[in-house]
Design a protein around this motif. Structure first.
Motif, PDB file in Angstrom:
ATOM      1  N   UNK A 192       0.840  -1.095  -0.082  1.00  0.00           N
ATOM      2  CA  UNK A 192      -0.012  -0.047  -0.079  1.00  0.00           C
ATOM      3  C   UNK A 192       0.769   1.245  -0.085  1.00  0.00           C
ATOM      4  N   UNK A 193       1.823   1.241   0.874  1.00  0.00           N
ATOM      5  CA  UNK A 193       2.932   2.329   0.834  1.00  0.00           C
ATOM      6  C   UNK A 193       3.444   2.534  -0.486  1.00  0.00           C
ATOM      7  N   UNK A 194       3.887   1.372  -1.273  1.00  0.00           N
ATOM      8  CA  UNK A 194       4.634   1.712  -2.694  1.00  0.00           C
ATOM      9  C   UNK A 194       3.517   2.329  -3.672  1.00  0.00           C
ATOM     10  N   UNK A 195       2.230   1.819  -3.379  1.00  0.00           N
ATOM     11  CA  UNK A 195       1.167   2.259  -4.470  1.00  0.00           C
ATOM     12  C   UNK A 195       0.932   3.682  -4.264  1.00  0.00           C
ATOM     13  N   UNK A 196       0.871   4.002  -2.761  1.00  0.00           N
ATOM     14  CA  UNK A 196       0.616   5.512  -2.582  1.00  0.00           C
ATOM     15  C   UNK A 196       1.583   6.386  -3.079  1.00  0.00           C
ATOM     16  N   UNK A 197       3.145   5.842  -2.962  1.00  0.00           N
ATOM     17  CA  UNK A 197       4.311   6.749  -3.361  1.00  0.00           C
ATOM     18  C   UNK A 197       4.232   6.920  -5.106  1.00  0.00           C
ATOM     19  N   UNK A 198       3.883   5.764  -5.486  1.00  0.00           N
ATOM     20  CA  UNK A 198       3.775   5.712  -7.072  1.00  0.00           C
ATOM     21  C   UNK A 198       2.741   6.777  -7.582  1.00  0.00           C
ATOM     22  N   UNK A 199       1.568   6.806  -7.019  1.00  0.00           N
ATOM     23  CA  UNK A 199       0.346   7.665  -7.077  1.00  0.00           C
ATOM     24  C   UNK A 199       0.840   9.141  -6.798  1.00  0.00           C
ATOM     25  N   UNK A 200       1.547   9.363  -5.941  1.00  0.00           N
ATOM     26  CA  UNK A 200       2.017  10.397  -5.524  1.00  0.00           C
ATOM     27  C   UNK A 200       2.868  11.195  -6.502  1.00  0.00           C
ATOM     28  N   UNK A 201       4.023  10.303  -7.046  1.00  0.00           N
ATOM     29  CA  UNK A 201       4.856  10.902  -8.044  1.00  0.00           C
ATOM     30  C   UNK A 201       4.236  10.853  -9.221  1.00  0.00           C
ATOM     31  N   UNK A 202       3.361  10.151  -9.725  1.00  0.00           N
ATOM     32  CA  UNK A 202       2.725  10.305 -10.895  1.00  0.00           C
ATOM     33  C   UNK A 202       1.926  11.624 -10.906  1.00  0.00           C
ATOM     34  N   UNK A 203       1.236  11.929  -9.836  1.00  0.00           N
ATOM     35  CA  UNK A 203       0.510  13.082  -9.744  1.00  0.00           C
ATOM     36  C   UNK A 203       1.478  14.398  -9.867  1.00  0.00           C
ATOM     37  N   UNK A 204       2.665  14.370  -9.324  1.00  0.00           N
ATOM     38  CA  UNK A 204       3.523  15.497  -9.423  1.00  0.00           C
ATOM     39  C   UNK A 204       4.132  15.487 -10.794  1.00  0.00           C
ATOM     40  N   UNK A 205       4.394  14.447 -11.566  1.00  0.00           N
ATOM     41  CA  UNK A 205       4.838  14.429 -13.050  1.00  0.00           C
ATOM     42  C   UNK A 205       3.702  14.832 -13.768  1.00  0.00           C
TER      43      UNK A 205
END
Length: 119
Positions: free
Chosen positions: A92-105
């Protein structure tokens, strides 16, 4: 789907809320009492998902019963469930991080001006 609950004194309740249904049931079995507490706790903390946590807990208990029948010690089963919970939290932590970075990009890309090359 709504359920109709009738108490011993004739009071009628119509609900589709799992917490309400479990709350109104009179249970004697210790595990059933824990399920009612689990549902109540979920309702108090989150306000939703009461049926889901009871179904999940029931599935975990069902699988634990199969492991017990195979002779696996209850402590080992509990340790396995704890490790599985750790892995689930990590994923879940990894998924949240990926979504966060995707949003930033996506935010960065949306602020960029198109570049045209002229030859």
């Amino acid at each position: 789907m709504d359920k109709i609950l009738v108490s011993p004194d004739g009071d009628v309740t119509i609900t589709n809320d799992g917490a309400t249904i479990l709350e109104r049931m009179h249970v004697d079995h210790q595990v059933a009492k824990l399920m009612v507490e689990l549902s109540s706790s979920q309702d108090d903390e989150i306000g939703d998902g009461t049926t889901g946590v009871v179904v999940l807990a029931g599935s975990l208990l069902e699988q634990a019963e199969k492991l017990l029948a195979r002779g696996i010690h209850p402590v080992r089963i509990a340790e396995g469930y704890e490790k599985a919970a750790d892995v689930a939290m990590y994923v879940c932590y990894i998924v949240v991080c990926l979504l966060y970075f995707h949003t930033l990009i996506l935010k960065r890309i949306s602020h960029c001006q198109p570049v045209f090359f002229v030859q």
